[in-house]
Design a protein around this motif. Structure first.
Motif, PDB file in Angstrom:
ATOM      1  N   CYS A  39       7.338   4.483  -9.275  1.00 47.14           N
ATOM      2  CA  CYS A  39       7.830   5.643  -8.606  1.00 47.14           C
ATOM      3  C   CYS A  39       8.916   5.281  -7.283  1.00 47.14           C
ATOM      4  O   CYS A  39       9.721   6.163  -6.978  1.00 47.14           O
ATOM      5  CB  CYS A  39       6.883   6.119  -7.760  1.00 47.14           C
ATOM      6  SG  CYS A  39       5.399   6.760  -8.880  1.00 47.14           S
TER       7      CYS A  39
ATOM      8  N   ARG B  15       0.577   0.754  -3.958  1.00 46.67           N
ATOM      9  CA  ARG B  15       1.839   1.506  -4.242  1.00 46.67           C
ATOM     10  C   ARG B  15       2.045   1.389  -5.779  1.00 46.67           C
ATOM     11  O   ARG B  15       2.140   0.296  -6.261  1.00 46.67           O
ATOM     12  CB  ARG B  15       2.937   1.012  -3.460  1.00 46.67           C
ATOM     13  CG  ARG B  15       4.141   2.077  -3.549  1.00 46.67           C
ATOM     14  CD  ARG B  15       5.298   1.422  -2.833  1.00 46.67           C
ATOM     15  NE  ARG B  15       6.330   2.279  -2.769  1.00 46.67           N
ATOM     16  CZ  ARG B  15       6.578   3.324  -1.932  1.00 46.67           C
ATOM     17  NH1 ARG B  15       5.755   3.723  -1.036  1.00 46.67           N
ATOM     18  NH2 ARG B  15       7.666   4.211  -2.258  1.00 46.67           N
TER      19      ARG B  15
ATOM     20  N   PHE C 143       2.704   8.518  -3.993  1.00 45.06           N
ATOM     21  CA  PHE C 143       1.778   9.443  -4.312  1.00 45.06           C
ATOM     22  C   PHE C 143       1.453   9.503  -5.759  1.00 45.06           C
ATOM     23  O   PHE C 143       2.054  10.157  -6.651  1.00 45.06           O
ATOM     24  CB  PHE C 143       1.712  10.898  -3.987  1.00 45.06           C
ATOM     25  CG  PHE C 143       0.335  11.577  -4.242  1.00 45.06           C
ATOM     26  CD1 PHE C 143      -0.729  11.603  -3.567  1.00 45.06           C
ATOM     27  CD2 PHE C 143       0.491  12.686  -5.162  1.00 45.06           C
ATOM     28  CE1 PHE C 143      -1.742  12.230  -3.941  1.00 45.06           C
ATOM     29  CE2 PHE C 143      -0.550  13.484  -5.621  1.00 45.06           C
ATOM     30  CZ  PHE C 143      -1.779  13.146  -4.765  1.00 45.06           C
ATOM     31  N   ASP C 144       0.621   8.621  -6.413  1.00 41.32           N
ATOM     32  CA  ASP C 144       0.410   8.547  -7.945  1.00 41.32           C
ATOM     33  C   ASP C 144      -1.184   7.950  -8.009  1.00 41.32           C
ATOM     34  O   ASP C 144      -1.484   6.834  -8.439  1.00 41.32           O
ATOM     35  CB  ASP C 144       1.373   7.638  -8.798  1.00 41.32           C
ATOM     36  CG  ASP C 144       1.214   7.746 -10.178  1.00 41.32           C
ATOM     37  OD1 ASP C 144       0.465   8.513 -10.583  1.00 41.32           O
ATOM     38  OD2 ASP C 144       1.953   7.204 -10.993  1.00 41.32           O
TER      39      ASP C 144
ATOM     40  N   ASP D 216       9.780  10.127  -2.847  1.00 39.48           N
ATOM     41  CA  ASP D 216       8.831   8.941  -3.205  1.00 39.48           C
ATOM     42  C   ASP D 216       7.950   8.851  -1.888  1.00 39.48           C
ATOM     43  O   ASP D 216       8.598   8.268  -0.933  1.00 39.48           O
ATOM     44  CB  ASP D 216       9.154   7.939  -4.064  1.00 39.48           C
ATOM     45  CG  ASP D 216       8.298   6.610  -4.159  1.00 39.48           C
ATOM     46  OD1 ASP D 216       7.118   7.035  -4.462  1.00 39.48           O
ATOM     47  OD2 ASP D 216       8.577   5.578  -3.915  1.00 39.48           O
ATOM     48  N   VAL D 217       6.746   8.962  -1.991  1.00 42.41           N
ATOM     49  CA  VAL D 217       5.866   8.255  -0.938  1.00 42.41           C
ATOM     50  C   VAL D 217       4.655   7.929  -1.260  1.00 42.41           C
ATOM     51  O   VAL D 217       3.866   7.451  -0.773  1.00 42.41           O
ATOM     52  CB  VAL D 217       5.314   9.841   0.121  1.00 42.41           C
ATOM     53  CG1 VAL D 217       6.378  10.289   0.935  1.00 42.41           C
ATOM     54  CG2 VAL D 217       4.840  10.933  -0.739  1.00 42.41           C
TER      55      VAL D 217
ATOM     56  N   ARG E  34       0.899  -1.189   0.004  1.00 44.40           N
ATOM     57  CA  ARG E  34       0.001  -0.098   0.075  1.00 44.40           C
ATOM     58  C   ARG E  34       1.006   1.226   0.029  1.00 44.40           C
ATOM     59  O   ARG E  34       1.986   1.314   0.632  1.00 44.40           O
ATOM     60  CB  ARG E  34      -0.871   0.232   1.053  1.00 44.40           C
ATOM     61  CG  ARG E  34      -1.854  -1.087   1.367  1.00 44.40           C
ATOM     62  CD  ARG E  34      -2.848  -0.979   0.183  1.00 44.40           C
ATOM     63  NE  ARG E  34      -3.884  -2.174   0.243  1.00 44.40           N
ATOM     64  CZ  ARG E  34      -4.662  -2.292  -0.903  1.00 44.40           C
ATOM     65  NH1 ARG E  34      -4.824  -1.332  -1.651  1.00 44.40           N
ATOM     66  NH2 ARG E  34      -5.517  -3.193  -0.708  1.00 44.40           N
ATOM     67  N   ALA E  35       0.319   2.050  -0.742  1.00 47.96           N
ATOM     68  CA  ALA E  35       1.158   3.646  -0.526  1.00 47.96           C
ATOM     69  C   ALA E  35       1.024   4.207   0.822  1.00 47.96           C
ATOM     70  O   ALA E  35       0.042   4.188   1.437  1.00 47.96           O
ATOM     71  CB  ALA E  35       0.371   4.560  -1.704  1.00 47.96           C
ATOM     72  N   PRO E  36       2.389   4.606   1.315  1.00 46.92           N
ATOM     73  CA  PRO E  36       2.519   5.270   2.623  1.00 46.92           C
ATOM     74  C   PRO E  36       1.587   6.525   2.592  1.00 46.92           C
ATOM     75  O   PRO E  36       0.544   6.598   3.555  1.00 46.92           O
ATOM     76  CB  PRO E  36       3.612   5.738   2.712  1.00 46.92           C
ATOM     77  CG  PRO E  36       4.334   5.119   1.807  1.00 46.92           C
ATOM     78  CD  PRO E  36       3.469   4.751   0.448  1.00 46.92           C
ATOM     79  N   CYS E  37       1.073   7.358   1.481  1.00 52.35           N
ATOM     80  CA  CYS E  37       0.477   8.646   1.515  1.00 52.35           C
ATOM     81  C   CYS E  37      -1.258   8.310   1.283  1.00 52.35           C
ATOM     82  O   CYS E  37      -1.886   9.156   1.802  1.00 52.35           O
ATOM     83  CB  CYS E  37       0.813   9.688   0.650  1.00 52.35           C
ATOM     84  SG  CYS E  37       0.470   8.971  -1.098  1.00 52.35           S
ATOM     85  N   LEU E  38      -1.297   7.363   0.558  1.00 55.15           N
ATOM     86  CA  LEU E  38      -3.052   6.922   0.568  1.00 55.15           C
ATOM     87  C   LEU E  38      -2.900   5.590   0.654  1.00 55.15           C
ATOM     88  O   LEU E  38      -3.026   4.792  -0.093  1.00 55.15           O
ATOM     89  CB  LEU E  38      -3.473   7.183  -0.930  1.00 55.15           C
ATOM     90  CG  LEU E  38      -3.285   8.707  -1.515  1.00 55.15           C
ATOM     91  CD1 LEU E  38      -3.469   8.819  -2.920  1.00 55.15           C
ATOM     92  CD2 LEU E  38      -4.305   9.660  -0.581  1.00 55.15           C
ATOM     93  N   PRO E  39      -3.131   5.065   1.878  1.00 51.55           N
ATOM     94  CA  PRO E  39      -3.205   3.762   2.372  1.00 51.55           C
ATOM     95  C   PRO E  39      -4.342   2.956   1.583  1.00 51.55           C
ATOM     96  O   PRO E  39      -4.195   1.582   1.740  1.00 51.55           O
ATOM     97  CB  PRO E  39      -3.377   3.858   3.704  1.00 51.55           C
ATOM     98  CG  PRO E  39      -3.457   5.002   4.368  1.00 51.55           C
ATOM     99  CD  PRO E  39      -3.506   5.980   3.033  1.00 51.55           C
TER     100      PRO E  39
END
Length: 138
Positions: A60, A56, A69-70, A66-67, A47-52
């Motif tokens: 990126c 991910r 976010f895409d 890179d956090v 999972r993306a850290p910024c949008l769980p």
């Protein structure tokens, strides 16, 4: 009425064929399973850290800042180098637009502005153009 019956018939036919087995070129059911390693499964479910709630984006990884976010997964559709250039270009255009906005409010005027527009600031220029009559600035 005939059009309605035809539409219902087509929809029910589509549903019936959706459960048919997939056949390959030799007319045998396709039963090959895809095999993934543990690392691939972990990477695909990370999972993306910024949008769980989103996966991910894998393209990126390794870039500065890179956090994950895409959210529209642009990195899957275009090359990262192209996306980085586009981000720089759009950022520079925004900086120029902001500078122009502030310059107008500080009193910088263009010499060839139409008659009656010399005393406008950003807010009154917006209001004048939204009213539909740009010749009347007030």
């Amino acid at each position: 009425m005939l059009l309605f019956i035809l539409a219902v018939l087509l929809m029910s036919t589509r549903e019936a064929f959706s459960f048919a087995p997939v056949l390959n070129s030799v007319n045998k059911p396709n039963s090959q399973l895809s095999v993934h390693t543990t690392q691939e499964i972990t990477a695909l479910s990370e999972r993306a850290p910024c949008l769980p709630f989103l996966l991910r984006p894998q393209n990126c990884k390794g870039y500065v800042g890179d956090v994950g976010f895409d959210p529209l997964y642009f990195s899957d559709k275009w090359e990262m180098e192209y996306l980085r250039e586009a981000e720089l270009k759009h950022g520079r255009v925004c900086m120029l637009a902001w500078t122009g906005w502030v310059a107008v409010d500080l009193g910088l005027r263009v010499s060839y502005a139409p008659e009656g527009w010399e005393s406008l600031n950003s807010l009154s220029a917006h209001d004048a153009l939204v009213t539909g009559d740009p010749s009347d600035p007030q």
